[in-house]
Scaffold this motif. Structure first.
Motif: not given
Length: 432
Positions: A180, A284, A343, A370
């Protein structure tokens, strides 16, 4: 030396030779010329890469003047490996010529050796080994020349209707897998300056933490600040010379600091955009990041360039709205470039292939992460970023003395070799 060892040594020698040839081409963006929208260096590097691929037996195609590709295989799904040949400006402070591609004590130095010409060199050599084989998929290297300043090259590829890959990876980040990427905003900010007689200049690009900044005061005194360069997506890893200089000027000028006081309070106060109201973290991607990459004050005008990276909790439209509200009517806010959040699911079959390749070569558990940085993967929904930076290593990408150890080049090539083999196997399984 056994035959397999000789083969690996010969492979690595070809990769390093090709990498050094690419690094020696200065691909900083320059004034446009006929057939060279980003300068002659970028055009020459694209010509060189495509010519070398033709020599190796690939089918090649050049799309306009910004991007091209090289492919082998005649059927099946498209597996693609986008790389970029352009680099950020070398800047000052290097201890060696950034475009000499010197090798010293097993370390190759040069702008772009890690970001991102290593990926191009490794994949050109590895995929050449598949030329002429009956493959269950098509293997395509996509060469771009504008990744560092907006990705207009790959946007042109997509907008032209070129086929999007269903598998592959972008070799422009770190191992194991980066699934991501934050959304990115490149903002240009400007306003009238109320600093009569003061000039200030600092920075080279929005996405580079500036290492130097200079000012001349109305009384003729010159003040400078130095910092440590880093990638603008991770401003905490550098020391922003503009921030340091502005803080010093505000303290020294006091009530006469004028609009520099606003710059200090709103653009230099933190690395998350909290002062602008744009630090909205999520589970996230975490906190927003912000880098004041360029600041110029002269002739009654102030101009700045800011790099903002944000997660799912703050859309880019809302971020721009908040920046405008925080700065007020005296400021103009222009969106120079915008990139959406990217993502890919952890259980994606190609992601699992890549993790398996990393684990087999490195002998350790791989995982997904990420990042704030942006790669071509953000414009190709099926792809993730995968290497070439190995865990625990430092390359100086976007900073001074960018470098890569030759042993790390070889290890990255081992991982990519296993990954490509796995992708071909994945494509074969889809035929069953």
């Amino acid at each position: 030396m056994s035959a397999p060892c000789r083969e690996v040594a010969e492979r690595d020698e070809r990769i390093v030779s090709l990498l050094r040839a690419l690094v020696r081409i200065n691909t900083e963006h320059a004034a446009p010329a006929p057939g060279a929208p980003y300068g002659e260096g970028c055009a020459r590097a694209l010509d060189f890469a495509l010519a070398e691929c033709e020599r190796l037996g690939f089918e090649t195609r050049r799309l306009g003047e910004k991007v091209g590709w090289a492919e082998t295989g005649a059927r099946g799904p498209l597996a693609a490996f986008p790389v970029h040949l352009d680099v950020v400006p070398a800047g000052d402070g290097w201890t060696r010529d950034p475009y000499a591609a010197e090798v010293e004590d097993g370390v190759l130095y040069g702008r772009g050796c890690m970001d991102n010409k290593i990926g191009a060199a490794i994949l050109m050599v590895l995929l050449a080994g598949y030329v002429g084989e009956d493959l269950p998929c098509r293997l395509r290297i996509i060469f771009g020349t504008d990744e560092e300043t907006g990705m207009s090259d790959l946007r042109e590829y997509v907008e032209a209707g070129e086929e999007l890959p269903s598998m592959g990876f972008v070799p422009d980040a770190a191992f194991p897998v980066v699934r991501g990427e934050k959304a990115r905003l490149h903002l240009r900010l400007s306003r009238t300056s109320d600093l009569s007689g003061l000039t200030l200049s600092g920075g080279t690009a929005a996405n580079v933490v500036p290492s130097e900044a200079h000012a001349t005061l109305p009384d003729g005194r010159e003040i400078s600040a130095t910092g440590r360069s880093a990638h603008g997506s991770t401003p905490e890893r550098g020391e922003n010379a503009i921030n340091a200089l502005v803080a010093r000027l505000v303290k020294e000028l006091g009530p006469e600091a004028g609009c520099l006081d606003e710059v200090c309070r709103l653009l230099c106060a933190d690395l998350t955009g909290a002062a602008l109201g744009i630090d909205v973290p999520d589970e996230v991607f975490g906190h927003t990041s912000m880098n004041l990459g360029v600041l110029n004050v002269r002739d009654g005008a102030l101009a700045a360039e800011v790099d903002v990276r944000c997660g799912t909790a703050l859309g880019t439209t809302e971020a721009v709205s908040r920046v405008r509200a925080a700065l007020g009517e005296a400021w103009q806010v222009e969106v120079a470039q915008e990139k959406p959040i990217h993502l890919v699911a952890e259980d994606d079959p190609c992601v699992q292939v890549l993790l398996g390749a990393y684990e087999r070569v490195c002998g350790e558990r791989g995982g997904c992460s990420v990042m704030a940085g942006g790669t071509y993967a953000s414009l190709m929904p099926a792809l993730v970023a995968f290497g070439p930076k190995l865990p625990g290593t430092h390359s100086g990408a976007h900073g001074v003395d960018e470098h890569v150890r030759l042993t790390d080049v070889s290890r990255a090539a081992d991982i990519y070799c296993e990954a490509v083999r796995g992708i071909v196997g994945l494509a074969a399984s889809l035929e069953d």
